[in-house]
Enzyme design. Sequence first.
Site, PDB file in Angstrom:
ATOM      1  N   PRO A  56      -6.534   2.165  -5.343  1.00 59.94           N
ATOM      2  CG  PRO A  56      -8.185   0.861  -4.286  1.00 59.94           C
ATOM      3  CD  PRO A  56      -6.998   0.768  -5.218  1.00 59.94           C
ATOM      4  CG  LEU A  57      -6.492   1.807   0.065  1.00 62.23           C
ATOM      5  CD1 LEU A  57      -6.007   0.613   0.885  1.00 62.23           C
ATOM      6  CD2 LEU A  57      -7.382   2.707   0.910  1.00 62.23           C
ATOM      7  CB  ALA A  58      -3.339   7.073  -3.218  1.00 69.86           C
ATOM      8  N   GLY A  93      -1.343   4.560   0.449  1.00 72.42           N
ATOM      9  CA  GLY A  93      -1.432   5.110   1.799  1.00 72.42           C
ATOM     10  C   GLY A  93      -1.142   6.592   1.903  1.00 72.42           C
ATOM     11  CE  LYS A  94       0.555  10.623  -3.024  1.00 73.08           C
ATOM     12  NZ  LYS A  94       0.654  11.217  -4.385  1.00 73.08           N
ATOM     13  CE1 TYR A 135      -0.575  -7.645 -11.010  1.00 69.50           C
ATOM     14  CE2 TYR A 135      -2.350  -8.653  -9.781  1.00 69.50           C
ATOM     15  CZ  TYR A 135      -1.884  -7.639 -10.584  1.00 69.50           C
ATOM     16  OH  TYR A 135      -2.724  -6.619 -10.953  1.00 69.50           O
TER      17      TYR A 135
END
Length: 325
Positions: free
Chosen positions: A231-233, A235-236, A61
């Site tokens: 998991p938040l995609a 912010g889609k 990272y």
Amino acid sequence: MRIMPLEKRGISNSRVVYGCMGIGGEWNSTPYTKEDIIIAEKAVEAALSIGITMFDHADIYRKGKSESIFGEILKKRPDLRDQIILQSKCGIRPSDGVLPTRFDFSKSHIISSVDGILQRLGVEHLDILLLHRPDPLMEPEEISEAFNQLRSAGKVRHFGVSNMSSAQIRFIQNSLPEPLVVNQLEMSLARLDWLDQGISVNQKAGLDTNFADGIMEHCQMQDIQIQAWGPLANGKFSGSSLDDAPETVRQTTALVQQLADKYETKPESIVLGWLMKHPARIQPVIGTSSAERIVACKDAVRVAESLTREEWYTLYTSSRGQEMP
């Protein structure tokens, strides 16, 4: 809500993990700045403020800078180390311009990777080490030797994997004396193949679903913690522009907002709560560096406990864009 596998094992009861991929500056060799440190500090403080006590890293990272900048935070707050669970990943060797990106589960690479991780974080041990992506050349006996050496040296306490099928997990586990405790997979309201695989059994649509068959069931039966990355995609459904979004995304975003209003919370908590309602006791790994968006996730557990079966299926059906088979 049922107890998470990691909590059963006495490792962590943090229902959400903060993923540190977003901190550390640019994805290059340029040193991180004072501003990058401030952003990281605010993100970590925001995570702690909503009860997150588990932090996820990987040696690649920001070219190692995510771990280094987190190490700076630990230097300023040495008391914090005993209050949190540190997890990192190894096994990906990025292209250097001559050799291609490759995966490496050799004993020497695993051990040297951990030494580098510990040095950058400025700690004596990792609570959990994950193998990042499946190495086609992996030899379970060699992985076991590396794990045993790291455990005996007190450098790593528990081990897991990332992006692996149930067959790959069983293949590695067969040579290990201790259980693998985590499998990290991409899962979200926008990435649904982990659900579609199950409902598409004996359906023609199932032929087009590419997700490891049986992985959800295997992890649940073996008490392997499923962690969801992304998991938040991005912010889609919780703030990203809808200008060019398909109708399924527009409709699902509207439903998420309706539920956020009903439960008096933010869309981020609805998106995570939907994921966490699954009986696998999925542990989301949120990767935003925005302190505001991190805090917006604070009600995810409450939402997971409150969402009705009908609301869960309404969101699932809306996002997949078609009725159940």
